[in-house]
Design a protein around this motif. Structure first.
Motif, PDB file in Angstrom:
ATOM      1  N   LYS A   1       2.119   1.954  -9.385  1.00 39.68           N
ATOM      2  CA  LYS A   1       1.036   2.927  -9.515  1.00 39.68           C
ATOM      3  C   LYS A   1       1.591   4.290  -9.923  1.00 39.68           C
ATOM      4  CE  LYS A   1      -0.726   2.170  -5.311  1.00 39.68           C
ATOM      5  NZ  LYS A   1      -0.091   0.958  -4.770  1.00 39.68           N
TER       6      LYS A   1
ATOM      7  N   SER B   1       1.650  15.248   2.276  1.00 37.18           N
ATOM      8  CA  SER B   1       1.810  13.810   2.426  1.00 37.18           C
ATOM      9  C   SER B   1       1.726  13.401   3.889  1.00 37.18           C
ATOM     10  CB  SER B   1       3.159  13.374   1.835  1.00 37.18           C
ATOM     11  OG  SER B   1       4.202  13.897   2.627  1.00 37.18           O
ATOM     12  N   SER B   2       1.831  12.094   4.125  1.00 38.08           N
ATOM     13  CA  SER B   2       1.765  11.533   5.481  1.00 38.08           C
ATOM     14  C   SER B   2       2.707  12.214   6.447  1.00 38.08           C
ATOM     15  CB  SER B   2       2.158  10.063   5.440  1.00 38.08           C
ATOM     16  OG  SER B   2       1.166   9.310   4.852  1.00 38.08           O
TER      17      SER B   2
ATOM     18  N   TYR C   1      -1.554   8.815  -5.924  1.00 31.71           N
ATOM     19  CA  TYR C   1      -2.047   7.653  -5.164  1.00 31.71           C
ATOM     20  C   TYR C   1      -1.831   7.818  -3.660  1.00 31.71           C
ATOM     21  CZ  TYR C   1      -3.131   5.433  -9.580  1.00 31.71           C
ATOM     22  OH  TYR C   1      -3.668   5.139 -10.797  1.00 31.71           O
ATOM     23  N   CYS C   2      -1.019   6.947  -3.044  1.00 25.91           N
ATOM     24  CA  CYS C   2      -1.012   6.920  -1.583  1.00 25.91           C
ATOM     25  C   CYS C   2      -0.392   8.185  -0.993  1.00 25.91           C
ATOM     26  CB  CYS C   2      -0.281   5.687  -1.067  1.00 25.91           C
ATOM     27  SG  CYS C   2       1.521   5.834  -1.098  1.00 25.91           S
ATOM     28  N   GLY C   3      -0.303   8.244   0.311  1.00 29.27           N
ATOM     29  CA  GLY C   3       0.092   9.480   0.972  1.00 29.27           C
ATOM     30  C   GLY C   3       1.569   9.637   1.236  1.00 29.27           C
ATOM     31  N   VAL C   4       2.407   8.895   0.534  1.00 34.84           N
ATOM     32  CA  VAL C   4       3.842   8.974   0.806  1.00 34.84           C
ATOM     33  C   VAL C   4       4.452  10.262   0.239  1.00 34.84           C
ATOM     34  CG1 VAL C   4       6.071   7.838   0.395  1.00 34.84           C
ATOM     35  CG2 VAL C   4       4.094   6.498   1.097  1.00 34.84           C
ATOM     36  N   GLY C   5       3.844  10.774  -0.817  1.00 36.44           N
ATOM     37  CA  GLY C   5       4.317  12.061  -1.337  1.00 36.44           C
ATOM     38  C   GLY C   5       5.430  11.954  -2.351  1.00 36.44           C
TER      39      GLY C   5
ATOM     40  N   ARG D   1      -0.785   7.593   5.499  1.00 31.19           N
ATOM     41  CA  ARG D   1      -1.973   8.072   4.822  1.00 31.19           C
ATOM     42  C   ARG D   1      -2.167   7.337   3.511  1.00 31.19           C
ATOM     43  NH1 ARG D   1      -5.096  10.713   8.299  1.00 31.19           N
ATOM     44  NH2 ARG D   1      -4.217  12.662   9.083  1.00 31.19           N
ATOM     45  N   GLY D   2      -3.422   7.061   3.249  1.00 27.83           N
ATOM     46  CA  GLY D   2      -3.722   6.248   2.084  1.00 27.83           C
ATOM     47  C   GLY D   2      -3.884   7.026   0.803  1.00 27.83           C
ATOM     48  N   GLN D   3      -4.021   8.348   0.915  1.00 25.74           N
ATOM     49  CA  GLN D   3      -4.249   9.122  -0.291  1.00 25.74           C
ATOM     50  C   GLN D   3      -3.289  10.296  -0.333  1.00 25.74           C
ATOM     51  OE1 GLN D   3      -7.991   8.592   1.253  1.00 25.74           O
ATOM     52  NE2 GLN D   3      -9.036   8.684  -0.713  1.00 25.74           N
ATOM     53  N   ASN D   4      -3.067  10.796  -1.527  1.00 24.49           N
ATOM     54  CA  ASN D   4      -1.957  11.741  -1.652  1.00 24.49           C
ATOM     55  C   ASN D   4      -2.212  13.043  -0.936  1.00 24.49           C
ATOM     56  OD1 ASN D   4      -3.735  13.023  -3.407  1.00 24.49           O
ATOM     57  ND2 ASN D   4      -2.136  13.525  -4.887  1.00 24.49           N
TER      58      ASN D   4
ATOM     59  N   TRP E   1      -3.566  16.494  -9.831  1.00 28.52           N
ATOM     60  CA  TRP E   1      -2.126  16.225  -9.734  1.00 28.52           C
ATOM     61  C   TRP E   1      -1.380  16.447 -11.039  1.00 28.52           C
ATOM     62  CZ3 TRP E   1       0.327  12.067 -12.283  1.00 28.52           C
ATOM     63  CH2 TRP E   1      -0.536  11.264 -13.040  1.00 28.52           C
TER      64      TRP E   1
ATOM     65  N   TYR F   1      -5.798   0.523  -6.540  1.00 26.55           N
ATOM     66  CA  TYR F   1      -6.007   1.629  -5.627  1.00 26.55           C
ATOM     67  C   TYR F   1      -7.486   1.818  -5.379  1.00 26.55           C
ATOM     68  CZ  TYR F   1      -5.451   6.312  -3.705  1.00 26.55           C
ATOM     69  OH  TYR F   1      -5.442   7.408  -2.897  1.00 26.55           O
TER      70      TYR F   1
ATOM     71  N   VAL G   1      -0.246  19.560  -2.287  1.00 22.68           N
ATOM     72  CA  VAL G   1      -0.788  18.434  -1.536  1.00 22.68           C
ATOM     73  C   VAL G   1       0.127  18.209  -0.339  1.00 22.68           C
ATOM     74  CG1 VAL G   1      -1.901  17.295  -3.478  1.00 22.68           C
ATOM     75  CG2 VAL G   1       0.484  16.757  -2.932  1.00 22.68           C
TER      76      VAL G   1
ATOM     77  N   THR H   1       5.557  16.962 -10.351  1.00 28.00           N
ATOM     78  CA  THR H   1       4.332  17.027  -9.566  1.00 28.00           C
ATOM     79  C   THR H   1       4.363  15.923  -8.502  1.00 28.00           C
ATOM     80  OG1 THR H   1       1.926  17.193  -9.727  1.00 28.00           O
ATOM     81  CG2 THR H   1       2.987  15.569 -11.145  1.00 28.00           C
ATOM     82  N   VAL H   2       3.235  15.676  -7.875  1.00 27.70           N
ATOM     83  CA  VAL H   2       3.179  14.678  -6.801  1.00 27.70           C
ATOM     84  C   VAL H   2       2.236  13.561  -7.227  1.00 27.70           C
ATOM     85  CG1 VAL H   2       2.619  14.268  -4.376  1.00 27.70           C
ATOM     86  CG2 VAL H   2       3.611  16.454  -5.074  1.00 27.70           C
ATOM     87  N   CYS H   3       2.613  12.367  -6.930  1.00 31.96           N
ATOM     88  CA  CYS H   3       1.832  11.185  -7.298  1.00 31.96           C
ATOM     89  C   CYS H   3       0.422  11.279  -6.741  1.00 31.96           C
ATOM     90  CB  CYS H   3       2.528   9.939  -6.775  1.00 31.96           C
ATOM     91  SG  CYS H   3       1.622   8.418  -7.119  1.00 31.96           S
TER      92      CYS H   3
ATOM     93  N   ALA I   1       0.803  -1.215   0.000  1.00 29.70           N
ATOM     94  CA  ALA I   1       0.000   0.000   0.000  1.00 29.70           C
ATOM     95  C   ALA I   1       0.843   1.276   0.000  1.00 29.70           C
ATOM     96  CB  ALA I   1      -0.939   0.005   1.203  1.00 29.70           C
ATOM     97  N   HIS I   2       2.071   1.202   0.538  1.00 30.24           N
ATOM     98  CA  HIS I   2       2.954   2.370   0.590  1.00 30.24           C
ATOM     99  C   HIS I   2       4.362   1.935   0.185  1.00 30.24           C
ATOM    100  CE1 HIS I   2      -0.330   3.260   3.469  1.00 30.24           C
ATOM    101  NE2 HIS I   2      -0.251   4.472   2.948  1.00 30.24           N
TER     102      HIS I   2
END
Lengths: 602, 528, 332
Positions: C300, B294-295, C265-269, B170-173, B285, B423, B292, C261-263, B17-18
């Motif tokens: 992804k 991130s986590s 999908y998930c929140g990793v950045g 976090r699961g979403q950007n 994006w 996703y 945005v 830019t930033v992906c 997932a990450h």
């Protein structure tokens, strides 16, 4: 690791063989063996996984020797048991010429067509195999680089699935039915005595060869065996190192590096875990002296390693022996068992020396004689040399300080300990001390291993071997093996010492002395050498991977229709390979060719 | 993360997932860190762990409390930190007293010795990271689950230090950024309380409008309000509740009953198909300017690389036009202008000019002014002597089993998760032809496959108390008997949320996606 | 344990002389880093900041006094008192030969631009080894056995040319362009992704990058993160989209732009660099110096952009869409 395997499964036999080779029962496989407990918790044992990687080569080797080839199912099973990524295991399996990843008949004949054998019956033999005239049942055959049997040509090494591998030599090779398993029985003494100098009083390294029963520790003890270890323990570690230093002993593998420097560095290392490796991967074409020592005096190798391990503070030694030496392997294995049984080896040895030895069989890769490639091979990686520094004495096997010496070098330790380093240093010359073994083969009457003090001349050695056969006269000598150089008869008076060789711009290498007569087709010999390096380079660095091919191509043109500048091109390639290759293989691959060109042999 | 000694992934399959975060985990592992995975499934991540603990779904608090008791009874807690920087310790300590290792084992299914190992290793480590994802938060007691983990970190002093911390992945950007910007019912941008008059006034002054003084409803409450008839219109931006809600049939039914629904999305999602008006949006994006978060609280810029297709417009353009239509002349502010207004109102973003975001490759909040480098980790204030700001409270949390209980009729536990190449509901990832994808399946253990005589690929009917779907089965070694798994990516093929329960956490509004009681049967053969 | 740890590294310095000029570098720095510090350019092929140096290409060799052979700058640590020449006759010769060896055996036409510059600078002339040998049949090189000899006649220069491996929708492997720099193996395995789907197999000139049993990518361990493509310096590994465009002669760097830019999908950045042509994404990379990714992405992030791409009437896949868009502009 979240490894992914294909679905291929091993046969029951393959499963059994892998379990035997690795000592890891199926239930401890890192594969998802499902038990009540591991459906709830699971220790991937990541750290022990790393510790299993070194079992990859033994696992592949055992499957190869028991089953005759490594199937996808067997490979996947090994990967699951050892937690090795399949692509990496594939990379390792396809690195070694003795491992087959394709279905293979139970017998594979590796027929030596290298420099000596090819001039002494091998090409004829290969013709007869090729034409089908010779056709051992259930077999295939392949040409092989030097098998280290140059004193009894032509030779073949036979992999036999599920049975002991064998080597057949001389007239036996063509007499397919005359395969004599006796040659491989631990107690069978080959006839005639394995060395031409048998019984001569000056022998030190060879004095027990042919005189003791290589299968009997009692025989070895009766011949004065293990007195050196006793003396070493009495002297203590530091003294042993000091005596080796006083002896001036230099490595006999080719680089002539002072042994004591390695020993002292490791002995003084702050790192408690250290290793000793005995390099028995004797693969330099024309070299067979270590084989003779291991086959006919295996206990001395074991004792010498034990003393060395004691001196440098290692608890474990590896003896890495080329796969093509089944008899030596068998006798050494038995010697290890005997020594352990007698309390002379192992963790609880009566000697108080906590040291044990494990044998690792190479699987057909000349490059694994290079010390860091050998270490990678033991670690279960591809046998690719490492860049140096760091040197093995600082970061060697498994990243630990390691002493690596070849068989002959280590065997000298016995006399150094019993007689003292100073006495040893009295032998030979100031810079080349002690006795030295030379491998005489090719155009001589009595090929074999000869022991002399350093300082004997090239001519004297050839005379020891009876000179050239009648009617032939000397055209040139290949000194030091395929990685060595050709010299002309004008150097017959050169003393065979490190310093004299260096002055003459040549190297003693591994002690190969290979005379060639006036009828020699040097183009053919050089082509075989070029092929050898091309086939045996690991392929890691560009100068060697491509340089060996370009050399072979340039030589092919020189023999037929040279382009202008081809000789200069060879010099250019040679220079880049010497300067920019990672290891000694690349550094030396063009030496023989260049020397032959310089001397007008081609 | 790189320098942690111990890493715990709890309810997180970060490998899938990450994945790029997991590169850091691998790096830490290579440097000698010990990795633990707490997950009902022996996931890809668990394959990297020194120890995997396969707990029963929804028993996280039991595990945490049992660990806490073990740490306390062995005296491994960080006394000085507890005394100086935390509150409510004694009550907490009393509350975990009953959680012996044996009881922990009974409730979680994980052997006591493994709980003990995890507790001891975590407590003894100098630097330990505790990371979690939806395995912790998609439960009816999500907030309690998180508090249980926070308790552990406080107990051992594993917060606010380099290499030690709590890491919700976090699961979403931009789920973090959404919260940061006030897209939660009770906060204004910068986590400023909407019910605080002073703060609200600050915003009202700049915005030139009045802000309702009460917090709003979160998604789950909105559906309740629809059910009760209070909520009659919906403006949905970039969300697909018609697929993603738990007990999705109820959600669809309620949305169908609305007077008016506007959906603003880049796709014609199932929700959009139900809308009265669809406003085609640009993909933020790659077709719009903005930021945005991130986590790791890192604010980064997104930039347009493509022209939006057809009549699609950026979200900010749509909203500005909408405002104009409603009689508010906002003009068409650029993303940077909007951002600068935000910076003027949200102190924690104050120092994040576009220029600095550009130069630094993003900044981590709080970043108060243009000289502030941002914070690598939070809560270091707790380590100041004396601590700065409010002390960190322990929370007494009691374990409660999943709402959807296992019974003879519904004996199997179904849980959910993600695959590496897909996703959420698949509207984004689904259009890329991934060589890894095998579609929507019900994953079952080899043992259940044998016992139920259900082979790989065979169609099975999965029934929960709310609905029933038919999907192909897939045998998965990461599962144990009695535990089945479905990914959330393929609502068209495997409409998993027909099965899931809408039991939700009263504090966060998250539904209990992770724990559904089902029965599994061979699908009746289709008769042509 | 009371206070937050602060990682402090003692900065011991060593002094080295490079091309006559003295420079102080941190202990543990490589000669390459020392040269970079001085602004001395050293060519590299197998070196990448984010990967463990394997020092196999040998194009970065420099001469160090009292060393018998040249040493690889990328991995050799600077030692106090070292005297280094980066442009000596020996250095120039080895670099020339390495470039010739590669140029005569590998298709370098898509290699990073510097390679051509170096060829010129060092006077490399790959053509002098003769025409390259005929391409091997598909799979032939993969089946070669270690130690088995392939005879040469010297008329042609042995090369690694072979048909491109096209076995999945996301990327291709054109090993005619492979210089065996090991970067893809490292990115796939130990240095980033930890998947180990590929390794070097075979030996010597027949050594090659391979999956287990030479399986198609999708049948092995590959998770299609594309991090191997991200590090390939010669175009041997390439996005399917780029490859198709090139094959159709529609690849047009002039018409491309790169947007960071930033992906989504998930929140990793993870930061993405979107390479676009004709308003279509044609490949996705990540900046190597980006703290979050070090240049690495997942399937992804790297490939999951088709949902902003399938815009036209084309039903099949986004590659067709990309090709169509390119064709509309350039009616070649």
């Amino acid at each position: 690791m979240d490894l992914r395997f294909t679905d291929a499964q091993p046969t029951a036999e393959e499963r059994r063989v892998v379990e035997r080779a690795t000592g890891i029962p199926d239930s401890e496989s890192h594969d998802r063996v499902r038990t009540d407990s591991n459906l709830r918790i699971f220790r991937t044992g990541r750290r022990s996984v790393v510790n299993r990687r070194h079992l990859l080569l033994p696992a592949l080797e055992t499957v190869q020797s028991e089953i005759g080839w490594v199937s996808e199912g067997a490979l996947m099973h090994i990967c699951r048991v050892l937690s090795v990524p399949p692509a990496e295991a594939w990379g390792v399996a396809t690195f070694y010429s003795l491992i087959s990843v394709d279905p293979s008949p139970p017998q594979v004949w590796h027929i030596c067509d290298d420099i000596v054998c090819r001039r002494q019956g091998a090409l004829d033999l290969i013709d007869r195999f090729e034409s089908g005239e010779l056709q051992p049942p259930d077999s295939r055959w392949a040409p092989s680089p030097c098998l280290g049997q140059c004193d009894r040509t032509p030779a073949a090494y036979i992999q036999r699935a599920g049975k002991d591998d064998m080597v057949v030599v001389g007239p036996d090779t063509a007499r397919l039915n005359g395969l004599s398993p006796d040659r491989h029985s631990p107690n069978g003494r080959p006839q005639p005595p394995p060395i031409p100098q048998f019984g001569q009083p000056h022998l030190r390294l060879l004095r027990r060869v042919g005189a003791v029963d290589p299968g009997s520790i009692d025989s070895y003890l009766a011949a004065g065996g293990y007195q050196a270890l006793e003396a070493a323990v009495r002297m203590g570690r530091a003294r042993v190192v000091a005596e080796v230093k006083a002896s001036g002993l230099r490595g006999r593998g080719g680089a002539a590096f002072p042994a004591w420097i390695k020993w002292e560095t490791v002995a003084n290392s702050p790192e408690p875990v250290r290793y000793l490796i005995c390099n028995a991967d004797e693969s330099e074409p024309g070299t067979f002296k270590d084989r003779v020592l291991m086959e006919d005096d295996p206990f001395s190798v074991v004792e010498a390693m034990t003393i060395t391990g004691f001196a440098i503070g290692a608890r474990r030694g590896y003896l890495y022996i080329r796969g093509e030496y089944p008899l030596a392997t068998k006798r050494l294995s038995r010697a290890l068992q005997e020594a352990r049984r007698q309390g002379l080896l192992g963790e609880d040895a009566d000697t108080g020396v906590d040291f044990d030895i494990e044998i690792r069989r190479g699987q057909g890769a000349y490059i694994c004689g290079e010390e860091t490639a050998l270490m990678n091979s033991i670690e279960g990686l591809r046998g690719e040399p490492r860049n140096k520094p760091p040197f093995p004495t600082v970061s060697g096997l498994f990243g630990k300080p390691t002493v690596i010496n070849n068989v002959e070098t280590l065997c000298n330790v016995l006399d150094i300990v019993t007689e003292g380093g100073d006495a040893f240093a009295q032998l030979g010359t100031a810079q080349s001390t002690g006795p030295k073994l030379f491998c005489l083969s090719g155009a001589v009457k009595r090929p074999g291993v000869y022991e002399v003090e350093f300082g004997a001349t090239l001519g004297e050695l050839i005379d020891l071997a009876g000179g050239l056969p009648d009617g032939l006269h000397l055209r040139a000598v290949l000194l030091g093996g395929a990685a060595g150089s050709f010299v002309l008869p004008d150097l017959l008076s050169m003393p065979l010492t490190f310093e004299a060789a260096s002055e003459a711009g040549v190297s003693l290498g591994s002690g190969v002395i290979m005379p060639f007569d006036q009828h020699t087709d040097f183009g053919d010999i050089l082509t075989r050498i070029a092929e050898f390096f091309r086939d045996e380079t690991c392929g890691q660095c560009v100068p060697c991977r491509v340089g060996t091919v370009r050399l072979e191509e340039a030589l092919a043109r020189l023999r037929r229709q040279p382009r202008p500048g081809d000789k200069d091109l060879i010099a250019e390639i040679d220079l880049a390979m010497r300067d920019a290759s990672i290891c000694g293989l690349g550094h030396t691959a063009a030496i023989a060719l260049r020397s032959a060109l310089d001397l007008g042999l081609l | 993360m790189d320098d942690a000694e111990v890493v715990i992934l709890w309810g997180s399959n970060a490998r899938a997932a990450h994945p790029i975060f997991f590169h850091r985990v691998i790096r830490a592992v290579r440097r000698g860190a010990q990795l633990f995975c707490v997950d009902p499934r022996r996931s890809e991540s668990a394959e990297w762990a020194d120890l995997w603990l396969g707990i029963d779904v929804g028993s996280d608090i039991a595990l945490s409390n049992a660990m806490a008791r073990e740490i306390l009874s062995e005296g491994l807690e960080n006394r000085r930190f507890i005394e100086r920087s935390t509150l409510n310790f004694d009550e907490y300590a009393r509350s975990v007293e009953k959680w012996t290792l044996e009881r922990g084992e009974r409730v979680t299914g994980v052997p006591a010795h493994a709980i003990r190992t995890l507790a001891h290793t975590y407590a003894r480590a100098d630097r330990a990271q505790l990371c979690w994802t939806l395995g912790i938060t998609e439960h009816h007691n999500a907030t309690d689950n998180v508090l249980a983990l926070i308790n552990l970190a406080l107990l051992c002093g594993h917060v606010g230090r380099y290499g030690s911390g709590l890491v919700p992945l976090r699961g979403q950007n931009n789920v973090q950024g959404g919260g940061d910007m006030g897209a939660i019912p009770n906060k204004l941008p910068g986590f400023q309380d909407v019910e605080n008059d002073e703060l609200r006034a600050k915003f009202e002054k700049v915005w030139g409008a009045s802000i309702p003084p009460r917090k709003g409803r979160h998604l789950t409450l909105m559906f309740e309000a629809m059910e009760e008839g209070h909520l009659r219109g919906l403006y949905v931006i970039g969300e697909n509740p018609a697929d993603s809600e738990a007990d999705v049939q109820r959600a669809r039914h309620l949305m169908e009953g609305l007077d008016f629904m506007v959906v603003q999305d880049i796709f014609l999602t199932r929700t959009a198909q139900m809308a009265d008006v669809v406003l085609p949006a640009a993909a933020d994006w790659c077709e719009a300017e903005g930021t945005v978060t991130s986590s790791e609280r890192r604010v980064q810029r997104v930039r347009p690389a493509l022209r939006p297709p057809g009549e699609a417009r950026t979200d900010s353009s749509i909203i500005s036009h909408l405002a104009a239509a409603l009689g508010h002349g906002w003009g068409q502010p650029t993303a940077e202008e909007v951002w600068n207004e935000l910076r003027s109102l949200s102190p924690m973003h104050g120092g994040m000019s576009y220029r600095r975001l550009e130069e630094n490759g993003g900044l981590q909040w709080p970043c108060l002014d243009e000289d502030d480098p941002g914070e690598l980790f939070l809560h270091s204030r707790l380590w100041a002597n004396p601590p700065v700001g409010p002390l960190a409270p322990f929370h007494v949390v009691e374990w409660a089993p999943p709402v959807d209980s296992l019974t003879a009729d519904y004996p199997i536990r179904l849980t959910t998760g993600r695959h590496l190449d897909s996703y959420n509901t698949g509207v984004q990832s689904g259009s890329t032809a991934s060589p890894l994808r095998f579609g929507g399946t019900l994953d079952i253990s080899p043992e259940d496959s044998a016992e139920w005589e259900i082979a790989e690929g065979e169609e099975v009917r999965v029934t929960s108390r709310r609905g029933s779907i038919t999907v192909p089965a897939r045998v998965d070694h990461s599962l144990r008997p009695g535990l089945v798994f479905m990914s959330v990516h393929f609502p068209e093929q495997a409409d998993i949320n027909k099965l899931t329960i809408e039991a939700w956490d009263p504090k966060s509004g998250t539904a209990e996606f992770k724990a559904t009681a089902v029965r599994v049967e061979k699908a009746p053969a289709l008769v042509g | 344990m009371d206070q937050p740890d602060t990682a402090k590294v003692a900065t011991e310095m060593v002094q080295v002389t490079i091309d006559g000029a003295s420079v102080a570098v941190q202990k543990g720095a490589t000669l390459l880093e020392a040269c970079q510090q001085m602004g001395t350019e050293i060519p590299t092929l197998c070196y990448l900041e984010t990967l463990t140096p394997v020092n196999v290409c040998r194009v970065c060799v420099v001469e160090v006094e009292r060393n018998r052979t040249l040493v690889p700058a990328c991995s050799r640590m600077a030692e106090d008192g070292m005297v280094v020449s980066t442009d000596s006759e020996r250095v120039r010769h080895s670099r020339k030969m390495v470039l010739e060896f590669l140029g005569s055996s590998v298709d370098l036409s898509l290699a990073e631009d510097e390679v051509g510059d170096w060829m010129e600078r060092y006077g490399a002339d790959p053509a002098r080894y003769g025409p390259v040998s005929a391409p091997a049949a598909a799979g032939e090189r993969d089946a070669r056995k270690p130690g088995h000899h392939h005879h040469v006649n010297g008329e042609t220069a042995e090369g690694v040319h072979q048909p491109t491996k096209v076995d999945n929708t996301l990327y291709i492997r054109d090993y005619s362009r492979c210089i065996l720099c090991y970067k893809c193996v490292e990115a796939c395995g130990i240095d980033a992704q930890g998947t180990y789907a590929i390794a070097v197999a075979g030996r010597g000139f027949d050594a090659r990058i391979s999956t287990e049993m030479d399986l198609p990518l999708g049948d092995g361990a590959c998770v299609f993160c594309g991090n191997c493509i991200g590090v390939c310096p010669t175009g041997a590994l390439m996005f399917r989209s780029e490859w198709e465009l090139r094959r159709a002669d529609l690849w047009d760097p002039q018409a491309q732009s790169v947007t960071r830019t930033v992906c989504s999908y998930c929140g990793v950045g993870c930061n993405l660099e979107l390479h676009t042509q004709d308003n279509r994404i044609v490949k996705v990379t990540s900046p190597q110096d980006h703290e979050v990714t070090s240049g690495h992405l997942c399937i992804k992030g790297r490939f999951g952009y088709d949902y902003v791409q399938n815009l036209g009437d084309v039903e099949q896949n986004s590659i067709d869409e990309v090709l169509q868009a390119a064709r509309r502009r350039s009616p070649k």
